[in-house]
Design a protein around this motif. Structure first.
Motif, PDB file in Angstrom:
ATOM      1  N   VAL A  69       0.136   4.584  -1.638  1.00  0.00           N
ATOM      2  CA  VAL A  69       0.189   3.611  -2.754  1.00  0.00           C
ATOM      3  C   VAL A  69      -0.367   4.520  -4.151  1.00  0.00           C
ATOM      4  O   VAL A  69      -1.607   4.688  -4.130  1.00  0.00           O
ATOM      5  CB  VAL A  69      -0.785   2.448  -2.594  1.00  0.00           C
ATOM      6  CG1 VAL A  69      -0.563   1.431  -3.774  1.00  0.00           C
ATOM      7  CG2 VAL A  69      -0.297   1.671  -1.211  1.00  0.00           C
ATOM      8  N   TYR A  80       4.664   3.437  -2.592  1.00  0.00           N
ATOM      9  CA  TYR A  80       4.475   2.455  -3.555  1.00  0.00           C
ATOM     10  C   TYR A  80       3.816   2.799  -4.667  1.00  0.00           C
ATOM     11  O   TYR A  80       2.951   3.648  -4.718  1.00  0.00           O
ATOM     12  CB  TYR A  80       3.842   1.153  -2.808  1.00  0.00           C
ATOM     13  CG  TYR A  80       4.624   0.555  -1.895  1.00  0.00           C
ATOM     14  CD1 TYR A  80       5.733  -0.218  -2.184  1.00  0.00           C
ATOM     15  CD2 TYR A  80       4.524   0.983  -0.591  1.00  0.00           C
ATOM     16  CE1 TYR A  80       6.187  -1.045  -1.138  1.00  0.00           C
ATOM     17  CE2 TYR A  80       5.203   0.384   0.551  1.00  0.00           C
ATOM     18  CZ  TYR A  80       6.227  -0.443   0.132  1.00  0.00           C
ATOM     19  OH  TYR A  80       7.056  -1.119   1.066  1.00  0.00           O
ATOM     20  N   LEU A 122       4.862  -4.488  -2.886  1.00  0.00           N
ATOM     21  CA  LEU A 122       3.767  -4.406  -2.010  1.00  0.00           C
ATOM     22  C   LEU A 122       3.714  -5.612  -1.041  1.00  0.00           C
ATOM     23  O   LEU A 122       3.544  -5.746   0.173  1.00  0.00           O
ATOM     24  CB  LEU A 122       2.479  -4.223  -2.809  1.00  0.00           C
ATOM     25  CG  LEU A 122       1.877  -2.507  -2.554  1.00  0.00           C
ATOM     26  CD1 LEU A 122       0.546  -2.615  -3.101  1.00  0.00           C
ATOM     27  CD2 LEU A 122       2.004  -2.016  -0.987  1.00  0.00           C
TER      28      LEU A 122
END
Ligand SMILES: Nc1nc2c(ncn2[C@@H]2O[C@H](COP(=O)(O)OP(=O)(O)OP(=O)(O)O)[C@@H](O)[C@H]2O)c(=O)[nH]1
Ligand SMILES: [Mg+2]
Length: 210
Positions: A149, A183, A196
């Protein structure tokens, strides 16, 4: 997924003290200042759910939050746990306390029965860091599922935004056969929130199916 409620549950100094492993759990991990607490607040749509601490690495606790947990009078079926883990690689923390924390977090990550996925946070402004690459390698060796992420993309200009991912992927492919799911987020602007939450929703469904 709609976040109907988000509550802090407890802080645990040791994995044994964690709440019962009743719901799928997502652990947010990454170096100090990467934006873990900010991202958690952005996902939960709550400004002050996770503390944005002024002293990195001071509290070395496993912090559990329950998302969509309270549906009075019953416990809701689609509840999940979100865990804020203090980061690794703090420059200002003593070596002994760093080693102790590393042991605790490794025990937590390898022993937690309901751990659905680790959210590995990476600052999109920085080139791949050794400590992050080593930590991801360790997760791979231990069979821990994780996604990457990237945080703080609002701080990148257009060309930086186009370049950071290929740079990371090239580095990852030196060690991995394929790059884990990625992400791209901004806690400031809300980028990546829907994606997410959709990932978590889908993973929750798999989790309850088994
Ligand atoms: N511009 C911008 N700033 C961010 C973003 N996310 C976090 N920050 C800032 O980065 C700093 C660190 O954020 P935190 O959320 O406290 O980071 P953390 O990973 O929880 O840090 P520790 O708890 O100390 O490990 C704060 O000043 C945040 O306001 C983002 O998406 N965009
Ligand atoms: Mg934090």
């Amino acid at each position: 997924m709609e976040i109907r409620n988000a509550e802090f549950l407890k802080s645990s100094a040791h994995p044994k003290e964690c709440p019962p492993p009743d719901f799928p759990e997502y652990a947010f991990i990454g170096r100090s200042n990467v934006g873990k607490s900010s991202l958690i607040n952005m996902l939960a749509n709550r400004n002050k759910l996770a503390k944005i601490s002024g002293t990195p690495g001071k509290t070395q606790l496993i912090n559990h939050f329950v998302i969509n947990g309270v549906e009075l009078p019953a416990i809701s079926e689609d509840a999940w746990y979100l865990v804020d883990l203090p980061g690794f690689g703090y420059a200002k923390v003593s070596k002994s306390s760093r080693v102790k924390w590393q042991r605790t977090s490794e025990q937590y990550l390898t022993g937690r029965a309901n751990l659905a996925c680790v959210m590995m946070l990476l600052d999109s402004r920085h080139p791949p860091q050794k400590v992050d690459l080593e930590f991801m390698a360790w997760m791979g060796e231990n069979g821990l599922p994780f996604v990457m992420v990237f945080t703080k993309v609002d701080k990148l200009n257009q060309s930086e935004r186009a370049e950071f991912l290929p740079r990371y992927e090239t580095e990852m492919l030196k060690r991995w056969h394929r790059v884990p799911p990625v992400y791209v987020t901004s806690a400031e602007k809300g980028d990546g929130r829907d994606e997410l939450l959709r990932f978590i929703e889908q993973t929750n469904e798999l989790y309850t199916a088994v």
